[in-house]
Design an enzyme around this catalytic site. Structure first.
Site, short mmCIF file in Angstrom:
data_model
loop_
_atom_site.label_atom_id
_atom_site.label_comp_id
_atom_site.label_asym_id
_atom_site.label_seq_id
_atom_site.Cartn_x
_atom_site.Cartn_y
_atom_site.Cartn_z
N LYS A 1 -11.36 -14.73 35.48
CA LYS A 1 -12.06 -15.37 36.73
C LYS A 1 -11.34 -16.72 37.28
O LYS A 1 -9.95 -16.73 36.76
CB LYS A 1 -13.58 -16.16 36.19
CG LYS A 1 -12.55 -17.27 35.02
CD LYS A 1 -14.28 -17.94 34.47
CE LYS A 1 -13.87 -18.70 33.30
NZ LYS A 1 -14.69 -19.18 32.06
N ALA B 1 -1.69 -13.26 32.19
CA ALA B 1 -1.60 -12.27 31.10
C ALA B 1 -2.93 -11.89 30.56
O ALA B 1 -3.91 -12.64 29.48
CB ALA B 1 -0.47 -12.38 30.08
N HIS C 1 -16.91 6.61 36.12
CA HIS C 1 -18.05 7.16 35.60
C HIS C 1 -19.75 6.52 35.72
O HIS C 1 -19.34 5.36 35.50
CB HIS C 1 -17.71 7.92 34.00
CG HIS C 1 -15.74 7.75 33.97
ND1 HIS C 1 -15.62 9.72 34.95
CD2 HIS C 1 -15.31 7.61 33.38
CE1 HIS C 1 -14.39 9.74 34.14
NE2 HIS C 1 -14.29 8.80 33.32
#
Length: 185
Positions: free
Chosen positions: A179, A159, A107
């Site tokens: 990253k 994770a 959005h």
């Protein structure tokens, strides 16, 4: 919607696809785990493409299903959510851990650009970007993959990662934001 333009998520055609997906997901998520052929039938009807050897644990959730393609021998663990308002393509031999979320919808950031008000009703402008995940990728549990992200092949996503940008081939990546930590040879 698939072109990345603003769309109405309450469009009658989309609502029809949404309801079809909800029925199929209800059936799938309530099936006995031993009914392998019925599981296969439902997934083949739900997805755009499901290759041989795909295994999806229950419960599994998605918006439409028909925008999802999954390559051979990919395993999707329990409680995954794929918001397939655009294409989600996952390559072969993938491991998608529990609670992974893949988003294609987004959005405008500014509320004044996001919210459209008509009389007594508010609508939210939504647009989409596809997500692509290469071959031999392991996405660790509780990771979130943002709209428009491409993850290369032979990648491990740690994770709890929040993947906001593309990840190249052959790397270990994790974090919030995710990253590259190490090149995998």
């Amino acid at each position: 919607m698939l072109n990345g333009e603003y769309y109405d998520s309450r469009d009658p055609e989309l609502i029809k696809i949404y309801h079809k997906a909800r029925k199929l997901l209800k059936d799938y998520n309530n099936l006995d785990s031993e009914l392998i052929q019925e599981r296969e039938r439902i997934l083949n009807e739900l997805f755009e493409h499901k290759a041989h050897g795909v295994w999806i644990e229950i419960p599994f959730y998605c918006d439409y299903g028909e925008n999802i393609s999954i390559g051979e021998n990919t395993f999707v663990n329990t409680n995954c959510m794929f918001l397939d308002n655009n294409k989600i393509k996952i390559g072969k031999n993938g491991l998608i851990a529990p609670y992974v979320q893949i988003y294609t919808a987004t959005h405008p950031l500014k509320a004044s650009e996001r919210i459209v008000q008509n009389k007594n009703e508010s609508r939210y402008l939504t647009y989409t970007k596809p997500v692509t995940i290469g071959d031999n990728v392991w996405v660790g549990g509780n990771s979130v993959i943002f709209p428009g992200v491409t993850i290369g092949s032979n990648v491990t996503i740690g994770a709890g990662s929040v993947v906001t940008k593309d990840i190249p081939d052959n790397v270990l990546a994790y974090g919030n934001p995710c990253k590259v930590i190490k090149i995998l040879e």
